[in-house]
Design a protein around this motif. Sequence first.
Motif, short mmCIF file in Angstrom:
data_model
loop_
_atom_site.label_atom_id
_atom_site.label_comp_id
_atom_site.label_asym_id
_atom_site.label_seq_id
_atom_site.Cartn_x
_atom_site.Cartn_y
_atom_site.Cartn_z
N PHE A 255 1.26 91.36 -92.01
CA PHE A 255 1.46 90.73 -90.70
C PHE A 255 0.25 91.03 -89.84
N LYS A 256 0.03 90.16 -88.86
CA LYS A 256 -1.05 90.39 -87.90
C LYS A 256 -0.63 89.82 -86.56
N THR A 257 -0.80 90.63 -85.53
CA THR A 257 -0.51 90.19 -84.17
C THR A 257 -1.78 90.27 -83.35
N VAL A 258 -2.07 89.22 -82.60
CA VAL A 258 -3.30 89.12 -81.81
C VAL A 258 -2.93 88.79 -80.37
N THR A 259 -3.46 89.58 -79.44
CA THR A 259 -3.29 89.31 -78.01
C THR A 259 -4.67 89.19 -77.38
#
Length: 924
Positions: A539-543
């Motif tokens: 998974f990867k989360t980008v803000t």
Amino acid sequence: MLKQFLTVVFLFIFFLPGLAQKASIKGVVIDTVEKRKLQNSSILLIRSKDSVLVKDVRAGANGTFQLANLQKGTYTLLVTFPKMADYIRDIQLSDTSKFNLGDIAMDSRATLLNEVVIKAQKQAISMKGDTITYQADSFAVKPHANVQDLLRRLPGIEVDRDGAIKAGGKDVNTLLVDGEEFFGDDPLLASKYLKANAVKEVQVYDKKTKEEELTGIKSGDSKEKVMNIKLKDNAKNGYLSTIDANSDLKHFRNIGGMAGIYKGKLKAAAFGFNSNTNQNSKASAAMSKLKGNDYDVIQVGDDGSTVMISYGGRDDDSFSPSNGLPDVTNYGAHFSDKWNENKVGLKLNFSGNSKDITDRTTSNSQSLLPDGTNFFSASNANSNVKSQRQSLKGSVDLNLDSLSTLKISFAGSKNRSHNDFASNNETKNGTDQFVNNSKQLNRNEDDDQLFNGNINYTKKFLKRGRTLSVDLQPETKRGNSFGNSLSVTNYYDANGVNNRTVNQDFLNDNSGSETSLASKISYTEPLSKQFTLQTAYSFKTVTSNSSKLVFDKSMNNKRIDSLSNNFDFNNFSNIGKAVLQFRAKKFTLSGGTEAIQTTFEFNDLDRNNKFNRNYINWAPQSTFTYKLGRNTNAYINYYGNTRQPSLDQLQPLRQINNPLYEIKGNPNLKPSFNNNVNFNLNTYQQKSQMFASFYGGYNFTKNAIVSSRIVDDVNKTTSSYINLDGTNSYYGGASINKTFSKLHFSTGFNGSYNKSTSVSILNSQLNKQERSSLRLSPRFSYYGDKVRIQYTPTFMFSNSSSSIGSINDGKNFNHDHEISGNIQLPYNFEFDTSISLSYQPANSSFSRPVNIALWNAYLSKKMLKAQELELKISISDILAEKIGYNRYVGGNTISESTNSFIPRYVLIGLTYNLTGNFTQQDKK
């Protein structure tokens, strides 16, 4: 003139070996007991002073043999035959010696009373799987030769004059020493400064990802080769250093230095150089490519695509531009070591650089529209780029136990740059009337910082093939940019009268940041002796946020809302993967798929407008590998992937573009799907010393996302995107290399063919463009003890066409000729020269031919006992024919351009190399 010159080169290459060597040895091998001729006896001639194998032959059907074209010197003759005692004899040869040894009597080991020690001779070249191994001592090199000189002797390996290495037609960008990086993995450092007599073996194999190394499951075609240099035991500890200073005593200079030690696992070094030529200092060029945090990064783009790239990757601070006038300074340091029986390892790399590059360019182009309108554009521009960069990269390796490892990698960098750009542009129609012209002046100051890292835990289980790998990857980016954009654009009517002028004088204040966190868990399970299953979840989360503010200087710096942007962007992706592999004795088959589920939210803070998307991408893959023989492998590979439209294609952010270019989004775009099939066949025949590689592939895209452009009567372009079928390409090629070791001669051939079809919409009409190219490049090389010559011609044929109409016939032909030579003269003098001949004949698009001869040369003298001091005088572009010119022939476009270049210069140089081993050489 060229024809006569090439004729002389060919005659020199083919007949030089025969003129240089005259001595010979012959004899007959017989059995003293049975009085029979020993067919296929092995006869080896070894140079006494360094134990290097010079020649080897097999006895014929009547036991006879002959070693011809030998140089004078002292040799040891070794004759072997199964169950017979070795025959050994020392021989002294002059230039014209004709040794006839007559009958060589071989005694059976069973009849000898004294103990006989038999030493097995390793095969000079062997192949196991996809790894080719060369025994270094089986290939003769001159005294004080470096690894580059050794590699030039190895069949299937090419080394150009700049040190770039190819193996089997593929680039070698990673060179290891004893399986580990040697102050980084760049080939230049180890190949230039390590001595050939320190090498035990050279191994070459396909580059693998970290995942492939762990699981053993191949995920695609490797475009690169990896080379591993295995050192002899007495050469594993040493030091290397160099100072390299070159100057014309007026303006041009190339100065650098480097020093390092390697002792077991410890490696420490520092380097620096400054140059205002178009070449790096050879003393430290390789050290500018140090690595520190090598790991595969989980990357998920705005379109939901996922790729694994090496973030440890090379920053390549050794920037050496081919265009423009540079002034570059690089510096850095490296440290790595392992402790506690190699259970703990640390690696640190620091690097920095400053660059100042000035360039002046011109361009002329012609474009054709569907209605037959021709636009002729011309421009000239001046640019200056100044930048500074520092980075620190490192990693800590912990072997927790015999089956588990923990690796922590990190990197941080800071960049600052200042850019000035000024241009003048104009466009005329087919009647030579202006349709527009403009002046632009841009100035920007940029400042950005980056930090990234990876924590990896890997565990191998007692069950063979069962593995577990866990990665955690944080990353932060911050950037600021401030600048001024000034432009004046004039538009003209059908009569060539200026009817409108647009002035822009804007200030740009941009800033942004991005924070991401990614994780990946991979597990491999052997289901049986033949089946292996690999599964993975990521998974990867980008803000991120971005503020792009534009102010109009002509209105007291009033903010222009229509050109300003202020938004937040959040992206979250889940990636699942499953691959099943089947292994048999002769072949391996694997197949599986990857699924990427992505959700993102785009929030326009200025207009309180949100844009959300949620979708799934699929990426199937399969690979079939077959072992045709001991030294022959073949494989065929398929992979596909979904490509979602990017945010800019769906809903582009407003930006300050050229007033003559505008982008519009298309929210109705569909995802595209790309398919790729490729194959490869590699074979090496040891007896004939021939290596061959054949490859090919086909790509096609369903629902390709392509441009749809409208070009109006003043040559303003409004661009959007649509889905179209018809984009495809196919390619094929071959690389064949053969060595004639007895003649010190090798030859090779590289050929490739590519054809591609692309589709787009131009002024509401389908524009189908086809382009094909054929490249043929033979190679001829002679490598004697005193003379080395290489000739590589390249012939390129290309053809392009456009369905809306083509400018002229779209055909183009050019040919280049690379000729290099090196001569070892008496009293340790050396002469080296290279000639690059480039021929671009006239064609239907360009009426004048462009023929250029770039001739470089140097004369040097090596001094002191180990030739560690070198005095050199070098000349670049002796004929002063460099012009900085390029041209392109397309379907409905043609263009030509010029750029700034460094003229002819002469440098006087002094180089001091100090290298050696801490361990004394073994006594013979």
